[in-house]
Design a protein around this motif. Structure first.
Motif, PDB file in Angstrom:
ATOM      1  N   GLU A   1       0.817  -1.216   0.000  1.00  0.00           N
ATOM      2  CA  GLU A   1       0.000   0.000   0.000  1.00  0.00           C
ATOM      3  C   GLU A   1       0.849   1.264   0.000  1.00  0.00           C
ATOM      4  N   GLN A   2       1.984   1.243   0.697  1.00  0.00           N
ATOM      5  CA  GLN A   2       2.850   2.421   0.766  1.00  0.00           C
ATOM      6  C   GLN A   2       3.389   2.804  -0.623  1.00  0.00           C
ATOM      7  N   LEU A   3       3.429   1.837  -1.531  1.00  0.00           N
ATOM      8  CA  LEU A   3       3.880   2.097  -2.901  1.00  0.00           C
ATOM      9  C   LEU A   3       2.699   2.077  -3.871  1.00  0.00           C
ATOM     10  N   LEU A   4       1.523   2.441  -3.347  1.00  0.00           N
ATOM     11  CA  LEU A   4       0.289   2.626  -4.108  1.00  0.00           C
ATOM     12  C   LEU A   4      -0.368   1.337  -4.564  1.00  0.00           C
ATOM     13  N   GLY A   5       0.037   0.213  -4.015  1.00  0.00           N
ATOM     14  CA  GLY A   5      -0.549  -1.065  -4.363  1.00  0.00           C
ATOM     15  C   GLY A   5      -1.642  -1.478  -3.403  1.00  0.00           C
ATOM     16  N   ALA A   6      -2.188  -2.656  -3.653  1.00  0.00           N
ATOM     17  CA  ALA A   6      -3.221  -3.223  -2.779  1.00  0.00           C
ATOM     18  C   ALA A   6      -2.642  -4.300  -1.864  1.00  0.00           C
ATOM     19  N   HIS A   7      -1.351  -4.572  -1.992  1.00  0.00           N
ATOM     20  CA  HIS A   7      -0.662  -5.598  -1.203  1.00  0.00           C
ATOM     21  C   HIS A   7      -1.382  -6.946  -1.326  1.00  0.00           C
ATOM     22  N   SER A   8      -1.769  -7.262  -2.576  1.00  0.00           N
ATOM     23  CA  SER A   8      -2.546  -8.480  -2.832  1.00  0.00           C
ATOM     24  C   SER A   8      -1.703  -9.628  -3.375  1.00  0.00           C
ATOM     25  N   ALA A   9      -0.416  -9.376  -3.635  1.00  0.00           N
ATOM     26  CA  ALA A   9       0.454 -10.394  -4.219  1.00  0.00           C
ATOM     27  C   ALA A   9       1.904 -10.015  -3.936  1.00  0.00           C
ATOM     28  N   PRO A  10       2.821 -10.948  -4.141  1.00  0.00           N
ATOM     29  CA  PRO A  10       4.234 -10.612  -3.960  1.00  0.00           C
ATOM     30  C   PRO A  10       4.672  -9.484  -4.904  1.00  0.00           C
TER      31      PRO A  10
END
Length: 180
Positions: A67-76
């Motif tokens: 999330e900190q890098l604008l992702g959803a942290h849903s995968a590696p």
């Protein structure tokens, strides 16, 4: 002869076919990455060719960022997959080298650590490396080998692992851009 789940006779036979005809040792593969929105990327593997043989190779996986890098942290992350690919190749090479020495393994693990200075990626600091600066790794092994044999196998990983060589050596990157 099977050792550690590897058929050493089959390995020897394959090696002989490559010694007889270098084309038999040519491996070609690749992937197709597709943007899925945000920082999510879908990856599918292409078929492989090994010598003159085409091998159906239909696998897929997803990449994302925290999330900190604008992702959803849903995968590696992309780095997780890169280090995972490195570790898989190094592990296979280590186990093969131990097997060729007649060492029966009970367990092997490989821990790899690295870090990124995101100042380089973000364009904040021109002197910060954009990629990994250092990769540390350690094998932990249990089996009937001795320290000298395990050290030899680890040294052979450095010599023979394709992914290790790819990471350790300068690789020529050939770019193209297709506009739709």
């Amino acid at each position: 002869m099977m050792i550690n789940g590897l058929n050493l006779e089959a390995l020897g036979a394959y090696k002989a076919t490559v010694e007889k005809n270098a084309t038999n040792g040519m491996y070609n593969g690749g992937i197709k990455a597709t943007w899925m929105g945000g920082t999510k990327v879908g990856v599918t593997t292409n078929d492989l060719t090994l010598g003159n043989d085409t091998i159906s190779h239909d696998f897929s996986f997803t990449i994302d960022e925290p999330e900190q890098l604008l992702g959803a942290h849903s995968a590696p992350t992309p780095q997780d997959y890169m280090l995972g690919g490195l570790s898989g190749c190094m592990m296979v090479t280590f186990v093969a080298m131990c097997s060729l020495k007649g060492i029966e393994l009970e367990s092997v693990s490989l821990e790899i650590k690295s870090g990124l200075d995101l100042q380089g990626f973000l364009g904040i600091n021109e002197t910060a490396p954009v990629g990994f600066d250092t990769i540390e790794y350690a094998f932990t092994v249990k089996g009937n080998g001795n320290e000298i044999q395990y050290k030899e196998a680890a040294d052979e990983v450095i010599k023979f692992s394709p992914n290790y060589a790819t990471m350790a050596n300068k690789v020529k990157m050939i770019a193209s851009l297709n506009i739709l």
